[in-house]
Scaffold this motif. Sequence first.
Motif, PDB file in Angstrom:
ATOM      1  N   ARG A  96       0.590  -0.902   0.291  1.00  0.00           N
ATOM      2  CA  ARG A  96      -0.257  -0.398  -0.117  1.00  0.00           C
ATOM      3  C   ARG A  96       0.980   0.823  -0.053  1.00  0.00           C
ATOM      4  O   ARG A  96       0.458   1.823  -0.519  1.00  0.00           O
ATOM      5  CB  ARG A  96      -0.610  -0.040   1.158  1.00  0.00           C
ATOM      6  N   GLU A  97       2.174   1.332   0.441  1.00  0.00           N
ATOM      7  CA  GLU A  97       2.881   2.376   0.680  1.00  0.00           C
ATOM      8  C   GLU A  97       3.638   3.190  -0.551  1.00  0.00           C
ATOM      9  O   GLU A  97       3.695   3.583  -0.760  1.00  0.00           O
ATOM     10  CB  GLU A  97       4.159   2.301   2.817  1.00  0.00           C
ATOM     11  N   ASN A 100       0.889   4.366  -3.064  1.00  0.00           N
ATOM     12  CA  ASN A 100       1.121   5.437  -2.268  1.00  0.00           C
ATOM     13  C   ASN A 100       1.910   5.874  -2.679  1.00  0.00           C
ATOM     14  O   ASN A 100       1.758   7.568  -3.564  1.00  0.00           O
ATOM     15  CB  ASN A 100       0.480   5.805  -0.840  1.00  0.00           C
TER      16      ASN A 100
END
Length: 104
Positions: A96-97, A100
């Motif tokens: 996810r990071e 992003n």
Amino acid sequence: MRAATDLFTHTWDPVVLAALRAGPRRRRELRAAIGGISDKVLTDSLRRLLANGLVERHAHAEAYALTSLGQSLVEGPMTALGRWVKEHGDALLEARESSNASGL
């Protein structure tokens, strides 16, 4: 599969089910155990869970409890999902990071 995934469409429904795992609880006990849930959202969640046969209301005690169907959901798929998150949660957060950071 759609019927199963529909059970997790609403964010608070699995949380309410998990809070009832320990046994029947009155409404205020549920809110305290969950924390951060409004009365309206709890009402909506309980109505959905009642309609799906996962929770029952004990009128004499004004308490909610898991039905056998709800218990099987909590002890089966929800427990397995919890184990999966414990095992793979870090990788999920890293992905996810990374996503992003790349602007996706």
